[in-house]
Design a protein around this motif. Structure first.
Motif, mmCIF file in Angstrom:
data_model
loop_
_atom_site.group_PDB
_atom_site.id
_atom_site.type_symbol
_atom_site.label_atom_id
_atom_site.label_comp_id
_atom_site.label_asym_id
_atom_site.label_seq_id
_atom_site.Cartn_x
_atom_site.Cartn_y
_atom_site.Cartn_z
ATOM 1 N N ARG A 188 -118.561 -6.097 3.226
ATOM 2 C CA ARG A 188 -118.156 -4.483 3.997
ATOM 3 C C ARG A 188 -116.960 -4.817 4.702
ATOM 4 O O ARG A 188 -116.520 -3.511 4.579
ATOM 5 C CB ARG A 188 -119.772 -4.848 4.444
ATOM 6 N N PHE A 189 -116.660 -5.607 5.531
ATOM 7 C CA PHE A 189 -115.327 -5.490 6.037
ATOM 8 C C PHE A 189 -113.835 -4.915 4.884
ATOM 9 O O PHE A 189 -112.949 -4.406 5.027
ATOM 10 C CB PHE A 189 -115.009 -6.720 6.636
ATOM 11 N N ARG A 190 -114.223 -5.824 3.702
ATOM 12 C CA ARG A 190 -112.817 -5.724 2.312
ATOM 13 C C ARG A 190 -113.390 -3.637 2.131
ATOM 14 O O ARG A 190 -111.790 -3.486 1.967
ATOM 15 C CB ARG A 190 -113.115 -6.642 1.623
ATOM 16 N N ASP A 205 -109.785 -3.872 -5.250
ATOM 17 C CA ASP A 205 -111.219 -3.645 -6.383
ATOM 18 C C ASP A 205 -111.973 -3.923 -5.341
ATOM 19 O O ASP A 205 -111.892 -5.032 -4.988
ATOM 20 C CB ASP A 205 -110.673 -4.755 -7.186
ATOM 21 N N LYS A 206 -113.201 -3.151 -4.563
ATOM 22 C CA LYS A 206 -113.829 -3.714 -3.834
ATOM 23 C C LYS A 206 -114.677 -4.588 -4.236
ATOM 24 O O LYS A 206 -115.753 -5.288 -3.412
ATOM 25 C CB LYS A 206 -114.912 -2.447 -3.564
ATOM 26 N N GLN A 207 -115.333 -4.540 -6.003
ATOM 27 C CA GLN A 207 -115.823 -5.445 -6.163
ATOM 28 C C GLN A 207 -115.799 -6.804 -5.806
ATOM 29 O O GLN A 207 -116.134 -8.028 -6.333
ATOM 30 C CB GLN A 207 -116.788 -5.310 -7.187
ATOM 31 N N GLN A 208 -114.319 -7.297 -6.687
ATOM 32 C CA GLN A 208 -113.525 -8.741 -6.646
ATOM 33 C C GLN A 208 -114.070 -9.200 -4.914
ATOM 34 O O GLN A 208 -113.707 -8.234 -4.102
ATOM 35 C CB GLN A 208 -112.410 -8.684 -7.053
ATOM 36 N N PHE A 221 -106.355 -9.288 1.010
ATOM 37 C CA PHE A 221 -104.779 -8.914 1.496
ATOM 38 C C PHE A 221 -104.097 -10.022 2.474
ATOM 39 O O PHE A 221 -105.326 -9.994 2.764
ATOM 40 C CB PHE A 221 -104.843 -7.249 2.330
ATOM 41 N N THR A 222 -103.158 -10.428 1.651
ATOM 42 C CA THR A 222 -102.532 -11.983 3.277
ATOM 43 C C THR A 222 -101.915 -10.527 4.433
ATOM 44 O O THR A 222 -101.561 -9.383 4.056
ATOM 45 C CB THR A 222 -101.394 -12.409 2.653
ATOM 46 N N PHE A 239 -107.833 -1.545 10.439
ATOM 47 C CA PHE A 239 -108.907 -2.103 10.768
ATOM 48 C C PHE A 239 -110.005 -1.275 11.786
ATOM 49 O O PHE A 239 -109.578 -0.654 12.077
ATOM 50 C CB PHE A 239 -109.093 -2.978 11.726
ATOM 51 N N PRO A 240 -111.184 -1.550 10.725
ATOM 52 C CA PRO A 240 -112.704 -0.517 11.897
ATOM 53 C C PRO A 240 -112.451 -1.346 12.796
ATOM 54 O O PRO A 240 -113.721 -2.156 13.002
ATOM 55 C CB PRO A 240 -113.721 -0.965 11.092
#
Length: 135
Positions: free
Chosen positions: A18-20, A57-60, A64-65, A84-85
């Protein structure tokens, strides 16, 4: 000792997927604001296109570094904290931006102003509100 509700940069208990997704949605919002495609952003941020597409891609599960985030922030001209939220309200709304992306750069600019300029803007805003009530 009482527990303090920091509402800060802590993400304990937050689902990683969810965070990604929230992070990706924010990057997409900045891309729209800057009229940039994924390909153009990857080029300007000096991130390989295949790697960037995988990270977006939200599914993969590609991540991110920190270096990626700094590069993206530099290209998009935003603080990496804006990716960031950080507040509870952000997390409740799924990381959606509270304001349009166009306002965020204005907010960054205003927050970096000297105190005197901020006070002047505040005074002007109060004066405008006062005169709007009269009319």
């Amino acid at each position: 000792m009482a527990e303090l509700n920091t509402e800060g940069f802590e993400f304990f208990g937050e689902d990683e997927q969810r965070f990604r997704m929230m992070l990706i949605e924010r990057i997409e919002a900045y891309m729209v604001h800057n009229n940039m495609s994924k390909s153009a952003l990857a080029d300007k941020a000096n991130i390989g296109k295949t790697a960037f597409y995988s990270k977006m891609d939200k599914q993969q599960g590609s991540q991110f570094t920190v270096s990626d985030l700094f590069r993206l922030g530099k290209v998009l001209d935003v603080s990496i904290l804006q990716f960031f939220p950080v507040d509870e309200i952000d997390r409740i709304h799924g990381g959606q931006l509270a304001v349009p992306a166009s306002v965020l750069s204005l907010m960054d600019e205003m927050m970096s102003m000297p105190n005197e300029d901020i006070e002047l803007l505040h005074s002007l805003m109060q004066t405008l509100r006062k005169h709007q009530r009269i009319s």
